[in-house]
Design a protein around this motif. Structure first.
Motif, PDB file in Angstrom:
ATOM      1  N   GLU A 233       5.267 -17.364 -67.334  1.00  0.00           N
ATOM      2  CA  GLU A 233       5.781 -16.234 -68.083  1.00  0.00           C
ATOM      3  C   GLU A 233       4.659 -15.624 -68.917  1.00  0.00           C
ATOM      4  O   GLU A 233       3.904 -16.344 -69.573  1.00  0.00           O
TER       5      GLU A 233
ATOM      6  N   LYS B 112       2.951 -18.909 -70.401  1.00  0.00           N
ATOM      7  CA  LYS B 112       3.789 -20.080 -70.667  1.00  0.00           C
ATOM      8  C   LYS B 112       4.359 -20.567 -69.338  1.00  0.00           C
ATOM      9  O   LYS B 112       4.895 -19.771 -68.564  1.00  0.00           O
TER      10      LYS B 112
ATOM     11  N   LYS C  67       4.180 -12.388 -71.693  1.00  0.00           N
ATOM     12  CA  LYS C  67       4.854 -11.330 -72.469  1.00  0.00           C
ATOM     13  C   LYS C  67       6.354 -11.317 -72.185  1.00  0.00           C
ATOM     14  O   LYS C  67       6.953 -10.267 -71.958  1.00  0.00           O
ATOM     15  N   HIS C  68       6.950 -12.508 -72.143  1.00  0.00           N
ATOM     16  CA  HIS C  68       8.394 -12.681 -71.940  1.00  0.00           C
ATOM     17  C   HIS C  68       8.876 -12.161 -70.583  1.00  0.00           C
ATOM     18  O   HIS C  68      10.026 -11.757 -70.434  1.00  0.00           O
ATOM     19  N   ARG C  69       7.987 -12.183 -69.595  1.00  0.00           N
ATOM     20  CA  ARG C  69       8.323 -11.712 -68.248  1.00  0.00           C
ATOM     21  C   ARG C  69       7.769 -12.697 -67.235  1.00  0.00           C
ATOM     22  O   ARG C  69       6.642 -13.162 -67.364  1.00  0.00           O
TER      23      ARG C  69
END
Length: 165
Positions: A53, A7, A55-57
């Motif tokens: 981003e 993202k 996996k939310h990282r």
């Protein structure tokens, strides 16, 4: 890697530690911006700061001030007072992607996002400095080589590049 899992979004101040970590992984110490420099950049031109981003990282980012002229000067990396919100050119200070995420078009997607953002803002073009080895990457986006830069940042040889919008 499924690109749907990547993202691209505007950076937020909470991304600072990830950005500093990634910069240290991607650039030699003489060229890498430090935490204080990124803090000042985020305080000044967060709107032209994007992250990738997974996996939310945060796994990558692109950033740069808006400037009036066609050339980046070394002092711009540290002196955020040289940012001109209504300037003619979007600069690129750096595109960084974690080494284990490189080769998956993340840098390209970050560049495409910044190009679209600069167009939406009505900029005349995008300017950057790069090393000779990166010419093919930037040529794919329509950047032109303006020749050897006056930059001595990090003791490297840099070239000025521009993409007219």
């Amino acid at each position: 890697m499924n690109m749907e899992t990547i993202k691209i979004r505007h950076a937020v101040k909470e991304d600072l530690e990830d950005i500093v970590r990634i910069e240290k992984e991607c650039f030699p110490p003489a060229e890498a911006a430090d935490r204080e420099a990124f803090q000042k950049r985020m305080d000044t031109f967060l709107d032209s700061f994007f992250v990738a981003e997974a996996k939310h990282r945060v796994v990558g980012f692109i950033n740069g001030a808006v400037i009036e002229g066609m050339y980046i000067q070394d002092e711009m990396y540290e002196n955020t007072d040289l940012h001109r919100p209504d300037g003619a050119y979007q600069s690129v200070f750096g595109i960084d992607v974690e080494p284990n995420y490189q080769g998956h078009r993340i840098a390209s997607r970050l560049m495409e996002t910044l190009i679209q953002y600069a167009k939406d803002c009505g900029r005349k073009g995008i300017v950057l400095t790069c090393k000779e080895a990166l010419f093919p990457f930037y040529h794919r986006f329509g950047f032109e080589n303006l020749g050897k830069s006056k930059s001595v940042h990090g003791g490297a040889v840099w070239y000025d590049m521009i993409k007219y919008l």
